[in-house]
Design a protein around this motif. Structure first.
Motif, short mmCIF file in Angstrom:
data_model
loop_
_atom_site.label_atom_id
_atom_site.label_comp_id
_atom_site.label_asym_id
_atom_site.label_seq_id
_atom_site.Cartn_x
_atom_site.Cartn_y
_atom_site.Cartn_z
N ASP A 121 0.82 -1.21 0.00
CA ASP A 121 0.00 0.00 0.00
C ASP A 121 0.86 1.26 0.00
O ASP A 121 0.43 2.30 -0.49
N HIS A 168 1.40 3.00 -3.40
CA HIS A 168 0.29 3.65 -4.11
C HIS A 168 0.50 5.16 -4.14
O HIS A 168 0.82 5.76 -3.11
N ASN A 174 -4.42 7.21 -5.90
CA ASN A 174 -5.00 5.87 -5.70
C ASN A 174 -5.61 5.76 -4.31
O ASN A 174 -6.71 5.23 -4.15
N ASP A 182 -4.92 2.73 -13.05
CA ASP A 182 -4.47 3.17 -11.72
C ASP A 182 -3.39 2.23 -11.19
O ASP A 182 -2.48 2.66 -10.48
N ARG A 183 -3.53 0.96 -11.50
CA ARG A 183 -2.65 -0.04 -10.88
C ARG A 183 -1.29 -0.17 -11.55
O ARG A 183 -0.33 -0.57 -10.90
N TRP A 215 1.59 1.61 -9.84
CA TRP A 215 1.77 0.99 -8.53
C TRP A 215 2.49 -0.35 -8.66
O TRP A 215 3.46 -0.62 -7.94
#
Length: 164
Positions: free
Chosen positions: A27, A30, A34, A48-49, A52
């Protein structure tokens, strides 16, 4: 890997300690956008991912020559795990899984986490379990964090790539 509430952070830390490897909280990779999106109850999409996952992959790649590391990251789709494996080819995934009511109870009991229980549906909808050709194992999350970690360690020791 696994949906929110399965204990990735807790078990990841315990696994890292038992294996004497560095630990990273997925986490933490991120971007703020996000976190804001998830905090508002909006599921992340693949766009979005990707950044990350690239940041998590960079962390794993940087530790490959140092004996590895443990990172807690959802890695829900095969394409996400493929992206991480591209960065760190020796990655082994520990899929923490359990019955939905148990996971819901754990999520409801969490305090101070940005991921609301309302996003659990989207997590389960996105989840693509490990496939036979993926390096990894599945561990049930019933029981204490220590019991879950022991099951994971025992399964890791049985993997051919573990060198045992």
């Amino acid at each position: 890997m696994g949906v929110a509430g399965t204990g990735k952070t807790t078990v990841g830390r315990l696994l890292a300690e038992a294996l004497a490897l560095p630990y990273a909280e997925g986490d933490a990779f991120h971007p703020a956008a996000n976190v804001a999106k998830m905090s508002a109850g909006t599921p992340l999409d693949d766009a979005d991912r990707w950044p990350w996952l690239d940041a998590v992959g960079d962390w794993l790649r940087d530790r490959a020559g140092l004996g590895g590391g443990v990172v807690a990251a959802s890695s829900l789709k095969r394409s996400y795990r493929d992206r991480l494996r591209a960065a760190a080819p020796g990655a082994v995934f520990v899929h923490l899984t359990g019955e939905r009511p148990l996971i819901e109870r754990r999520m409801a009991a969490r305090r101070g986490h940005f991921m609301p229980p309302a996003l659990l549906d989207s997590q389960f909808a996105t989840l693509e379990p490990l496939q036979e050709d993926e390096a990894g194992l599945v561990v049930d999350v019933s029981g204490s964090p220590e019991e879950i970690t022991e099951r994971a360690l025992a399964a890791l020791r049985r993997l051919p790539a573990a060198g045992n």
